[in-house]
Design a protein around this motif. Structure first.
Motif, PDB file in Angstrom:
ATOM      1  N   UNK D 462     -70.315   1.588  21.112  1.00  0.00           N
ATOM      2  CA  UNK D 462     -71.243   1.533  21.927  1.00  0.00           C
ATOM      3  C   UNK D 462     -71.207   0.520  23.049  1.00  0.00           C
ATOM      4  N   UNK D 463     -70.987  -0.703  22.559  1.00  0.00           N
ATOM      5  CA  UNK D 463     -70.885  -1.759  23.441  1.00  0.00           C
ATOM      6  C   UNK D 463     -69.812  -1.687  24.565  1.00  0.00           C
ATOM      7  N   UNK D 464     -68.708  -1.230  23.834  1.00  0.00           N
ATOM      8  CA  UNK D 464     -67.484  -1.303  24.803  1.00  0.00           C
ATOM      9  C   UNK D 464     -67.619  -0.228  25.804  1.00  0.00           C
ATOM     10  N   UNK D 465     -68.220   1.031  25.387  1.00  0.00           N
ATOM     11  CA  UNK D 465     -68.381   2.121  26.186  1.00  0.00           C
ATOM     12  C   UNK D 465     -69.290   1.567  27.346  1.00  0.00           C
ATOM     13  N   UNK D 466     -70.421   1.128  27.157  1.00  0.00           N
ATOM     14  CA  UNK D 466     -71.360   0.541  28.032  1.00  0.00           C
ATOM     15  C   UNK D 466     -70.781  -0.363  28.941  1.00  0.00           C
ATOM     16  N   UNK D 467     -69.839  -1.086  28.264  1.00  0.00           N
ATOM     17  CA  UNK D 467     -69.317  -2.336  29.240  1.00  0.00           C
ATOM     18  C   UNK D 467     -68.669  -1.754  30.227  1.00  0.00           C
ATOM     19  N   UNK D 468     -67.829  -0.578  29.805  1.00  0.00           N
ATOM     20  CA  UNK D 468     -67.022  -0.002  30.751  1.00  0.00           C
ATOM     21  C   UNK D 468     -67.643   0.811  31.910  1.00  0.00           C
ATOM     22  N   UNK D 469     -68.986   1.403  31.500  1.00  0.00           N
ATOM     23  CA  UNK D 469     -69.811   1.975  32.494  1.00  0.00           C
ATOM     24  C   UNK D 469     -70.428   0.930  33.466  1.00  0.00           C
ATOM     25  N   UNK D 470     -70.600  -0.262  33.066  1.00  0.00           N
ATOM     26  CA  UNK D 470     -71.159  -1.471  33.776  1.00  0.00           C
ATOM     27  C   UNK D 470     -70.108  -1.732  34.755  1.00  0.00           C
ATOM     28  N   UNK D 471     -68.965  -1.667  34.237  1.00  0.00           N
ATOM     29  CA  UNK D 471     -67.733  -2.104  35.058  1.00  0.00           C
ATOM     30  C   UNK D 471     -67.788  -1.247  36.411  1.00  0.00           C
ATOM     31  N   UNK D 472     -67.895   0.187  36.110  1.00  0.00           N
ATOM     32  CA  UNK D 472     -67.613   1.158  36.800  1.00  0.00           C
ATOM     33  C   UNK D 472     -68.711   1.360  37.700  1.00  0.00           C
ATOM     34  N   UNK D 473     -69.875   0.701  37.467  1.00  0.00           N
ATOM     35  CA  UNK D 473     -70.912   0.640  38.439  1.00  0.00           C
ATOM     36  C   UNK D 473     -70.754  -0.107  39.627  1.00  0.00           C
TER      37      UNK D 473
END
Lengths: 429, 103, 225, 558
Positions: D462-473
């Motif tokens: 989950x962390x990795x996915x959330x991190x990628x969403x953060x990047x995409x932000x």
């Protein structure tokens, strides 16, 4: 004059004649009317003849006389009298019926059975619609017959009809499988789905008939014949109309012309599959007597009217072959007892399907075996040598590296080039 | 065929598609829904073949529609078997009667 | 002539489809479906896809629809299983259907297909020959038109193996060196050997499944015995 | 090109290479035939069919494993690996070379091989589970495993689809057998109903999807997926991408129709309605299969499909952003709906179905982030970040396999003892035998991991996915909203999972309930599939998997 030639020439005339005062649409209507008349005459007649023959043969087999009263010595007007009677009869639809479907169902059957003839070559070049996939389309159209029968059974609103329709659906759909496979066996040998070409390459003697091309095609013919009996719901597979159990099966409730439509369709498709069997296995429109065949072929190629001679003669030959097969069908009907429905299905699924699969496999492997033992792909002569003129004439030299203005398609159209390509690919590795 | 363009075929296929979708949405008989599916698939097939004739899709369109026909037949066989299994349990093929599973 | 045929087939296909939606009796629906599908097969023939048309007739009309009718007969509880819809439902469905049709038709039909085709052909020529060569026959640019239009059996058959008459073989260049970048990494256009073989596995699997569901349990349940 | 050179190429180069890559799938096909012959020749009296299926899937798994390691090591395996390479006859020009095979219908790359590895591993584990629980009895074994393997073959092709026909074909191949599998328990009323709903919706949506495919293929004049984006760019030259441009609009319509099909397989809201019903009606083993394998395959297909429309052209970027945001919205709705609907469930399988829906939402978040990053005009993000999204996705899929399999295995094994699947039947099962206690602990581990609790694998996923969403932000603010909803949902989801655990650990057993005695083998199996959850969270394996995922993801964007 031959009806097909007549129809074709009329159509050409209508198409080409710029002086024709009508516009395209009425001309098309006229052509349609003329076609319909011809087709009606042409296909109505054999059916009447076969119905009469059925009676006569049945009479002989069951040790009685058959029709004698109407029309002279052999009762040959009996069918006509029947026809007149049927036309006069009242066209009834039961109260319980779904009237629209009840009325339409016979038409589906008739249309399916008769339009299959469009793709059947009666002789060299004598075919209404010549297509590469002719055999496939003909079988596809023929397979629509079952729909009409199922709908007729359902729409009659009678349980006997429904049973008949259901049996018919199960039977015809199941028998389509071995039918398809056995039909593919001569196709594999011939290398084309075009019925005209399959017929054409069986010229030059009885040994060139596809039935004698390998032991597998020989057996395949008998499987094919058995399967066509069933797919035409002929005895001993006539479960759909089994009089003794289902009154009349799917056509119990029909009367008059609609009833006769079913019969016309049955005899038409009997004739159709017989002619198909003759083309696929029994040498098509060739006599099997090689001097005669060769003479016909050479006149067709040399003289102007020779083509016509081949066509007329070939058509007669094909009709005779088909009529013989129809006679055998009638003979079987009146000799063998009817099977039970489960036996019918067992025959198909447990015996005919595996047998046809085995024969198919054998027919595919056979040329390879021959090629490794006697060095050619057929016992008699390589099939490629007998390819029809249409394919060979004007072909470029056999080579995969042909340069020139021929399209790739043309190059490919030569079967020989396929063989060459395959062989040279093999050598290249 | 001079007067008949690609658009004509696309229009027919759009009609087939929409009829199929409406059929799927409104019919309560499971087999009726399957008939709607067949209509939709035919609309798509007509598109593919028309594009293969008029567009640069080439034979790809025809080959795809061939495979679609075969796949649709397989799907119909499986679906029908399931409908029969449902009928054996529920004595109906009304999709609206399939209400045991809710939540 | 073919225009007349097109109109007939198109009307029958659309009308049949509409009748499938409107009809209340399941078997009549099947009948209209047959009309519609056969007309689509006719359209296939008009489009020069004879093999596809024949397959449509053989498998769809002669096989699938018969199967469906079979299903109707096995499952209908009354003599003529009709399903009555509420008028409100019909109106609702009609409105949604019309809206949907408008959406699909308006997008699909308003595309300038010919202009797009010209662009794609243009781009292809660029990629394949590095220059725009003379377009001598506009017909040949319009997709796949074998000389004997309608006889597609052979080309379909070879396409299954991977030899494409409409794509690779119709290219003028013989050296084959510049195909790399036009067709991605692989050098020839798509051949359909894999789907052809794998569909047979799929059919086998599906038939095993369907047969499993349709047949009675092989042995009596222990509880019931 | 002449016929000769094409035939030479196809038969001489393409086909041998394709067969080498495709060998594991062929093994599975052969297993199907073998299964049917087994029954026909009456060999199942001596060796039950399930062992044939297990053997076949193990062989296929090792085949894919060999391919994966071959790619990873560059063919320089030692010891056992070298033996495997030899056995599968892997060559540098075959498996060693990534790229399309079967004349471009499928594509062979690290991404595909990774997903094939996951799928074949899952097939082995599910087969083992069904042997343990005996869901297909000895009479029906060959039918069940035929369907299971047939469906898996479809999935294996889905992850490598490189052609629109293969897209449709593989979706059909994985769906149709699974419709039948849902109805496998013929006698049960719910099974018939579940499968009827599944098949009716599934067939309809497959039709819609095909219509979309036909529009795309016709519009762009090709069915080859890598060419789609390029072709669209050609069409859009000199035109502005907007909803009033009919070419763009038609493409969007077609893509939406295809995405509807994929969303149905992924059970994204609003195409999720089949999922809870199908799960409740089907047996837990089949649910596990549907929830993991079919999701993973559809996810890979989704990634492949959206990546087909990547390119440098302006209009492609706008298209990508559009679909990125659309997927993000769907992801928000899906995870929120899934988590909220799970609350009121009393049937554990239904609860897990909603949990599956919610997880599909998380996974689609990564795809959405990837699309936004790839097509963002800003220079702060790039291909490197997009690879992070795929990396997270693959880590998630790997962990999700074990979490969900473990949960469904426990449901299946306990069902065999209690004959119930509602949550109240779990009351106080901790008081059962030792194996039951193991099951309870494993249930807790898998549930905590599903929530995303720190020490377990699910947390890192989950962390990795959330991190990628953060990047995409950084590329588009909308992804921050998606991220916010994701975080909120993680908190929501905690409670309904805890509810089950409370029943199992704290509640008193029902008065008339006998203590649950699960066989020891069952405990061992569940332990076997649960340990990876722990290992992927707390051991060095976590680093290994991250590295692998990184390597695979990077290869996708080369």
């Amino acid at each position: 004059m031959n009806p097909f030639l007549l129809a074709t020439s009329i159509e050409n005339w209508i198409d080409s004649a710029s002086f024709w005062p009508l516009s395209v649409l009425p001309a098309a209507v006229w052509a349609a009317i003329i076609h319909t008349t011809l087709v009606g005459l042409f296909f109505g007649l054999p059916a009447f003849v076969f119905i009469w023959a059925e009676r006569k043969v049945a009479g002989r087999i069951q040790d009685r006389l058959g029709p004698t009263r109407v029309g002279g010595r052999f009762g040959w007007l009996q069918s006509l009298a029947d026809g007149v009677k049927l036309i006069q009869k009242e066209d009834l639809a039961p109260n319980a019926a779904d009237v629209m479907l009840f009325r339409l169902a016979p038409y589906i059957v008739v249309i399916a059975a008769f339009s299959a003839f469009m793709f059947l070559p009666f002789s060299a070049g004598l075919v209404a619609v010549a297509m590469d996939a002719g055999l496939f389309i003909a079988l596809a159209v023929l397979s629509l017959e079952v729909l009409g029968i199922v709908l007729a059974g359902y729409a009659s609103g009678s349980k006997w009809s429904l049973f008949g329709g259901m049996r018919e659906a199960a039977q015809m759909v199941s028998y389509e499988v071995p039918l398809g496979i056995t039909v593919v066996i001569p196709v594999v040998v011939a290398g084309t789905l075009n019925l005209g070409e399959i017929g054409a390459l069986q010229s030059g003697g009885i040994q060139n008939w596809l039935i004698f091309s390998s032991p597998f095609t020989f057996l395949a013919f008998f499987v094919f014949f058995t399967v066509t009996l069933a797919s035409n719901k002929r005895a001993p597979f006539d479960l759909a109309e089994a009089e003794s159990e289902l009154v009349g099966g799917f056509h119990t409730e029909y009367s008059g012309m609609r009833w006769s439509f079913f019969f016309l369709a049955e005899y038409a498709s009997m004739f159709f599959v017989s002619a198909l069997g003759a083309i696929l296995f029994l040498g098509g429109w060739w006599t099997g007597f090689s001097p005669l065949d060769n003479w016909l072929l050479s006149t067709a190629q040399s003289s102007v009217g020779g083509d016509y001679l081949l066509r007329v003669f070939g058509m007669k030959i094909l009709m005779v072959k088909a009529a013989i097969l129809v006679f055998v069908q009638i003979w079987i009907r009146w000799t063998l007892p009817r099977l039970r429905i489960d036996q019918v299905m067992t025959t198909c699924l447990k015996y005919l399907v595996p047998m046809s699969c085995f024969l198919f496999l054998g027919a595919v492997i056979w040329p390879l075996v021959l090629a490794t033992t006697i060095g050619q792909t057929s016992i008699w002569s390589p099939v490629g040598d007998r390819m029809p003129r249409s394919r060979r004439s004007g072909e470029p030299e056999v080579s995969s590296e042909v340069e020139g203005d021929e399209t790739a398609m043309n190059r490919w159209n030569s079967r020989d080039s396929l063989v060459t390509v395959g062989l040279s690919t093999g050598e290249a590795e | 065929m001079e007067n008949v363009g690609l658009e004509m075929f696309l229009a027919v296929s759009a009609v087939l598609f929409v009829c199929g979708v409406v059929c799927m949405a409104t019919k309560r008989n499971a087999i009726g829904v399957l008939m709607g599916v067949e209509l939709v698939l035919n609309g798509a097939n007509l598109n593919l073949v028309a594009f293969s004739r008029y567009g640069s899709l080439g034979l790809d369109g025809q080959v795809m529609s061939l495979f679609v026909i075969v796949l649709a037949a397989a799907e119909a066989a499986a679906a029908l078997a399931i409908v029969l299994a449902f009928y054996n349990n529920h004595m109906t093929v009304d999709v609206d009667q399939a209400t045991d599973l809710q939540g | 002539m073919s225009t007349v045929l097109f109109v007939i087939y198109a009307l029958a296909a659309s009308g049949g489809a509409l009748a499938v939606v409107l009809s209340q009796n399941v078997v009549r629906m099947a009948f209209w479906l047959v009309i519609s599908l056969s007309s689509v097969a006719g359209l296939f023939f008009l489009l020069g896809a004879d093999f596809v048309g024949a397959t449509q007739l053989l498998i769809y009309v002669g096989g699938t629809v018969v199967l469906l009718i079979f299903g109707v007969m096995l499952t209908s509880s009354g003599p003529y299983g009709t399903i009555k819809s509420q008028p409100a439902e019909v109106v609702q469905a009609g409105i949604i259907g019309m809206a949907f049709l408008a959406l699909v038709a308006s997008t699909v039909l308003s595309v300038n297909w010919e202009a797009n085709e010209v662009r794609l052909a243009h781009a292809n020529d660029h990629a394949e020959h590095g220059h725009v060569h003379e377009v001598s026959e506009p017909e040949s640019e319009q997709g796949y038109n074998p000389e004997e239009s309608g006889n597609t059996t052979r080309s379909l058959g070879t396409a299954l193996l991977g030899v494409r008459f409409d794509k690779d073989l119709s290219l003028e260049s013989e050296d084959g060196s510049n195909h790399g970048h036009t067709h991605g990494n692989h050098e020839v256009s798509a051949g359909y050997l894999l789907p052809f073989e794998i569909v047979s596995v799929h059919l086998l699997v599906v038939l095993v499944g369907a047969a499993y569901l349709a047949r009675a349990k092989r042995r009596v349940d222990v509880e019931n015995a | 090109m002449s016929v000769h050179s094409i035939l030479n190429h196809v038969l001489g180069e393409d086909l041998p290479r394709s067969l080498e890559v495709f060998a594991p799938e062929l093994v599975l096909c052969a297993t199907v035939v073998l299964l049917l012959l087994w029954r026909m020749l009456d060999l199942h009296q001596r060796i039950p069919t399930c062992w044939v299926a297990l053997f076949g899937s193990l062989v296929a798994f090792f085949g894919v494993f060999a391919q994966f390691m071959y790619l990873k090591t560059g063919g320089a395996g030692v010891g056992g690996l070298e033996f495997l390479f030899d056995q599968w006859r892997l060559t540098p020009s075959g498996v060693g070379e990534i790229g399309p095979y079967f004349t471009g219908l499928l594509v062979h790359d690290q991404f595909a091989v990774f997903f094939r590895l996951v799928l074949t591993l899952f097939l082995v584990l599910v087969t083992a589970l069904t042997i343990l629980t005996g869901i297909p009895d000895a009479e029906d074994g060959q039918d069940f495993y035929t369907l299971l393997i047939g469906s898996t073959v479809g999935m294996l092709m889905a992850v490598g689809a490189n052609h629109l026909l293969m897209l449709f074909l593989s979706i059909e191949m994985m769906s149709v057998p699974s419709y039948v599998m849902v109805a496998f328990q013929k006698g049960r009323k719910q099974a018939g109903e579940a499968s009827l709903k599944y098949v009716v919706y599934g067939a309809g949506i497959a039709g819609v999807m095909l219509y979309g495919i036909s529009l795309i293929a016709g519009l762009l004049g090709t069915a080859n997926m890598p060419e789609l984006g390029e072709r669209f760019a050609i069409l859009m030259q000199g035109e502005f991408f907007s909803m009033s441009n009919t070419t763009a609009l038609t493409l969007v319509l077609g893509m939406m129709m295809v995405l509807v099909g994929l969303a149905f397989k992924l059970s994204l809201v609003p195409f999720h309605f089949w999922c809870p019903d199908a799960f409740e009606g089907a047996s837990a083993e089949v649910c596990g299969f549907l929830s993991v394998a079919s999701k993973a395959a559809a996810l890979a297909l989704l990634v492949r499909f959206v990546l087909a429309f990547q390119g440098t052209h302006e209009s492609l970027a706008q298209l990508g952003i559009l679909f990125g945001i659309a997927l993000g919205t769907i992801s928000i709705i899906t995870m929120t709906f899934g988590n909220l609907a799970a609350y009121s469930q009393t049937n554990l399988k239904r609860l897990l179905a909603y949990s599956t829906i919610a997880h599909a939402g998380y996974m689609v978040m990564a795809v959405s982030a990837m699309l936004v990053i790839l097509n963002s005009p800003s220079s702060s993000v790039g291909v490197g970040q997009a690879a992070t999204c795929i990396e997270g996705l693959m880590y998630y899929v790997a962990v999700y396999l074990f979490m969900n399999l473990s949960a469904f295995a426990i449901v299946a094994l306990l069902r065999n003892e209690t004959f119930r699947e509602d949550i109240s039947s779990y009351r106080g099962i901790i008081s059962g035998s030792a194996a039951t206690k193991v099951l309870c602990v494993c249930l807790a581990i898998s549930f905590f991991s599903l929530v995303g609790m720190p020490p377990f694998g699910g947390f890192f996923a989950k962390m990795m996915i959330f991190y990628s969403a953060l990047q995409a932000g950084h590329a588009h603010w909308f992804l921050w909203i998606v991220l916010g909803f994701g975080a909120l949902n993680t908190v929501f989801s905690l409670f309904y999972y805890l509810n089950v655990l409370k029943a199992a650990f704290i509640s008193e057993p029902e008065a008339d309930a006998a203590p649950v005695e699960v066989p020891g083998m069952a405990g061992a199996y569940v332990l076997l599939v649960t340990i990876p959850i722990l290992a992927l969270g707390m051991s060095s394996l976590q680093g290994d998997l991250t590295a692998t995922a990184k390597y695979v993801a990077a290869s996708l964007f080369q």
